[in-house]
Design an enzyme around this catalytic site. Structure first.
Site, mmCIF file in Angstrom:
data_model
loop_
_atom_site.group_PDB
_atom_site.id
_atom_site.type_symbol
_atom_site.label_atom_id
_atom_site.label_comp_id
_atom_site.label_asym_id
_atom_site.label_seq_id
_atom_site.Cartn_x
_atom_site.Cartn_y
_atom_site.Cartn_z
ATOM 1 N N GLY A 269 0.753 -1.250 0.000
ATOM 2 C CA GLY A 269 0.000 0.000 0.000
ATOM 3 C C GLY A 269 0.778 1.292 0.000
ATOM 4 O O GLY A 269 0.178 2.360 -0.149
ATOM 5 N N GLU A 311 3.999 -6.395 1.932
ATOM 6 C CA GLU A 311 3.702 -6.836 0.558
ATOM 7 C C GLU A 311 3.658 -5.677 -0.436
ATOM 8 O O GLU A 311 2.603 -5.394 -1.014
ATOM 9 C CB GLU A 311 2.335 -7.536 0.526
ATOM 10 C CG GLU A 311 2.308 -8.838 1.267
ATOM 11 C CD GLU A 311 0.898 -9.440 1.328
ATOM 12 O OE1 GLU A 311 0.802 -10.635 1.602
ATOM 13 O OE2 GLU A 311 -0.079 -8.703 1.103
ATOM 14 N N GLY A 313 3.819 -3.624 -3.830
ATOM 15 C CA GLY A 313 3.737 -3.881 -5.265
ATOM 16 C C GLY A 313 4.111 -2.616 -6.009
ATOM 17 O O GLY A 313 5.196 -2.467 -6.567
ATOM 18 N N ARG A 314 3.190 -1.638 -5.947
ATOM 19 C CA ARG A 314 3.358 -0.388 -6.673
ATOM 20 C C ARG A 314 4.710 0.284 -6.388
ATOM 21 O O ARG A 314 5.401 0.722 -7.302
ATOM 22 C CB ARG A 314 2.239 0.569 -6.255
ATOM 23 C CG ARG A 314 2.180 1.849 -7.065
ATOM 24 C CD ARG A 314 1.217 2.853 -6.412
ATOM 25 N NE ARG A 314 -0.010 2.271 -5.975
ATOM 26 C CZ ARG A 314 -1.119 2.193 -6.715
ATOM 27 N NH1 ARG A 314 -1.142 2.705 -7.915
ATOM 28 N NH2 ARG A 314 -2.211 1.633 -6.228
ATOM 29 N N TYR A 355 -9.444 5.266 -12.593
ATOM 30 C CA TYR A 355 -9.273 5.945 -11.293
ATOM 31 C C TYR A 355 -9.106 7.453 -11.417
ATOM 32 O O TYR A 355 -8.766 8.104 -10.436
ATOM 33 C CB TYR A 355 -8.021 5.433 -10.567
ATOM 34 C CG TYR A 355 -7.887 3.941 -10.490
ATOM 35 C CD1 TYR A 355 -8.845 3.171 -9.842
ATOM 36 C CD2 TYR A 355 -6.780 3.301 -11.031
ATOM 37 C CE1 TYR A 355 -8.701 1.794 -9.762
ATOM 38 C CE2 TYR A 355 -6.638 1.922 -10.949
ATOM 39 C CZ TYR A 355 -7.599 1.182 -10.315
ATOM 40 O OH TYR A 355 -7.458 -0.169 -10.232
ATOM 41 N N CYS A 382 -11.764 3.316 -29.539
ATOM 42 C CA CYS A 382 -13.055 3.874 -29.938
ATOM 43 C C CYS A 382 -13.864 4.245 -28.710
ATOM 44 O O CYS A 382 -14.887 3.617 -28.418
ATOM 45 C CB CYS A 382 -13.814 2.855 -30.759
ATOM 46 S SG CYS A 382 -12.885 2.372 -32.187
ATOM 47 N N GLU A 383 -13.382 5.213 -27.979
ATOM 48 C CA GLU A 383 -14.066 5.604 -26.758
ATOM 49 C C GLU A 383 -13.561 6.980 -26.363
ATOM 50 O O GLU A 383 -12.345 7.180 -26.285
ATOM 51 C CB GLU A 383 -13.718 4.582 -25.673
ATOM 52 C CG GLU A 383 -14.774 4.485 -24.642
ATOM 53 C CD GLU A 383 -14.843 3.114 -23.978
ATOM 54 O OE1 GLU A 383 -14.942 2.092 -24.674
ATOM 55 O OE2 GLU A 383 -14.802 3.106 -22.755
ATOM 56 N N TYR A 411 0.652 -1.707 -12.393
ATOM 57 C CA TYR A 411 -0.770 -1.786 -12.717
ATOM 58 C C TYR A 411 -1.107 -1.198 -14.090
ATOM 59 O O TYR A 411 -2.218 -0.715 -14.291
ATOM 60 C CB TYR A 411 -1.609 -1.106 -11.618
ATOM 61 C CG TYR A 411 -1.408 -1.740 -10.253
ATOM 62 C CD1 TYR A 411 -1.808 -3.048 -10.007
ATOM 63 C CD2 TYR A 411 -0.795 -1.035 -9.210
ATOM 64 C CE1 TYR A 411 -1.614 -3.638 -8.766
ATOM 65 C CE2 TYR A 411 -0.595 -1.621 -7.963
ATOM 66 C CZ TYR A 411 -1.010 -2.917 -7.752
ATOM 67 O OH TYR A 411 -0.817 -3.506 -6.529
#
Ligand code: LLP
Length: 453
Positions: A269, A311, A313-314, A355, A382-383, A411
């Site tokens: 986190g 733990e 990650g980021r 996000y 296409c958005e 991510y």
């Protein structure tokens, strides 16, 4: 909704050059001949050789982060596992680095476990997560001999017990609890609050019931507790509060059962700098808050200091990575905005649409020039929501320029998709002047490999 992952800077040219963006770039980033270099490799040359969109990961930055975690957690207590959260970015080359740096690995699906097995990752160093592990996944874990399974529900506990007993093994487990802490982050990535699909809540005695049941069931070796309060957390007080609550719970467990928690995993986190206004906490301070915090509270409660695990990650991979794109078209809408369209988008980086994430960007072939304009970097899907960076200060942009979007190491590739049948970009690992393709670009044949006609 909580605050967005990064405060959005005002949409004005800021005259900054790459030299001012070092806090969001890999530690080896440099500017030479007006080009951005990472890991001793010219990003413009690399983009033109490999094609774009292209993910670039800096090996030195990744190793440095892993080493910092090991150093600044074990500085306070020798028995801490640094468990890399593979969901942030996983490839076989990455897993070899994690293993070499004496770290453990968090896997959260059978697919991630398959990667770990293919990489010959030591199975005793695997922590398995997931709020709905299938029977097949649990069987794969038992057959592989994973170190720890973090149990998330009563159903899983019963199933795992039966499966382990049938195999004549004792599986080491941790119980995931939700300490009821509202972490200071985006609602979608906040997980430790009472209303969460993850783990056992502490109100209503759920977590206590889970502990008691795990102690009764055969085939399970209950080692301790796990929590993960959220991601991209800036305020270390969120961790402090959660630790206070969980160590208090460890005391309550001892009172109620006589059993003493041996292991405590506080999840990941730690936030990172996506934008220049971001000032995340350091790994050194994080190590102190977590490890010292647990030690102090355990001592206050007269509990033995547990083996610990963190733990991340980021914070291991985000700033080690950038994404390179080529500008294909520029559309200026007078008095509204300028769109710079690149050859990727929400298929290689969904975080902006999902996000409202904000990124810093620069033109890699104009890295020494000031960012004198503002443009919105749009993808090719296409958005209309397919935006990579909204209102990005940028160098004077031209078709054919190489855009570098910073801090995309976490991510992005792991959440990538084939929307519009877009092939996923290659991943290049750079180190000491060498560029190594660690994941090749997909081909159209790859897109059709599961088609049975
Ligand atoms: N441990 C557990 C059990 C987790 O669920 C996670 C992340 C981590 C560790 C690693 O957390 P980190 O250090 O990376 O914050 N897709 C979102 C992030 C989702 C995080 C999911 N769990 C994003 O792009 O921001």
């Amino acid at each position: 909704m909580g605050r967005p992952t990064t405060p959005r800077p005002p949409a004005v040219p800021d005259d900054l050059t790459a030299a001012d963006l070092m806090s969001v770039l890999p530690s080896t980033a440099d500017v030479e001949n007006g080009h951005l270099w990472i890991g001793g490799v010219d990003m413009v040359k690399l983009a033109r050789e490999q094609g774009t969109a292209l993910y670039v990961m800096d090996e030195a930055s990744i190793r440095q982060q892993l080493r910092d975690y090991v150093k600044w957690t074990r500085f306070h207590w020798a028995d801490v596992d640094v468990v890399y959260a593979g969901k942030a970015f996983m490839s076989l080359a990455m897993l070899k680095i994690v293993a070499e740096e004496d770290c453990c690995l968090d896997v959260s699906s059978g697919g991630e476990l398959a990667f770990a097995r293919r990489a010959d990752f030591p199975m005793e160093r695997i922590y398995v997560h997931g709020n709905n592990k299938t029977d097949l996944e649990l069987a794969e874990c038992l057959d592989a001999g994973v170190g720890r399974i973090v149990v998330d529900s009563f159903e899983e506990m019963e199933r795992l017990s039966a499966m382990a007993e049938a195999r004549g093994t004792q599986q080491r487990i941790l119980i995931r609890v939700t300490p009821g802490i509202e972490a200071d982050t985006h609602d979608f990535i906040m997980t430790g609050a009472e209303d969460s699909k993850f783990g056992f809540g502490m109100n209503e005695g759920l977590a206590m019931r889970a502990v008691k049941r795990a102690l009764e069931l055969p085939g399970l070796d209950l080692a301790g507790l796990h929590m993960h309060i959220g991601s991209q957390i800036f305020a270390l007080q969120s961790f402090t509060k959660a630790i206070e609550v969980i160590v208090h719970f460890m005391d309550a467990i001892r009172d109620a059962t006589g059993w003493v928690v041996r292991e405590l995993d506080t999840g990941g986190g730690l936030g990172i700098a996506y934008g220049l206004p971001d000032e995340p906490s350091t790994i050194k301070d994080y190590g102190k808050v977590i490890v010292d915090g647990i030690k102090e509270h355990a001592e206050t409660h007269g509990l033995p200091v547990p083996k610990m695990a963190v733990e991340p990650g980021r914070s291991i991979v985000a700033n080690a990575g950038v994404t390179l794109y080529t500008v294909g078209s520029i559309k200026e809408i007078p008095n509204i905005r300028t769109y710079v369209a690149v050859d990727g988008g929400m298929s290689d980086n969904i975080r902006t649409s999902l996000y409202d994430a904000h990124y810093e960007a620069l033109i890699a072939n104009k890295a020494d020039q000031p960012r004198t304009m503002v443009a919105t970097i749009a993808g090719k899907h296409c958005e209309s929501g397919d935006i990579v960076v909204t209102d990005a200060p940028l160098q004077d942009v031209e078709v054919g320029d190489i855009v570098c979007v910073c801090a995309t190491g976490a991510y992005c590739q792991s959440m990538s998709s084939n929307y519009n049948k877009q092939v996923r970009p290659a991943v290049v690992m750079v180190n000491d002047g060498e560029a190594r393709v660690i994941v090749r670009r997909e081909t159209y044949d790859d897109l059709m490999k599961c088609e049975l006609g």
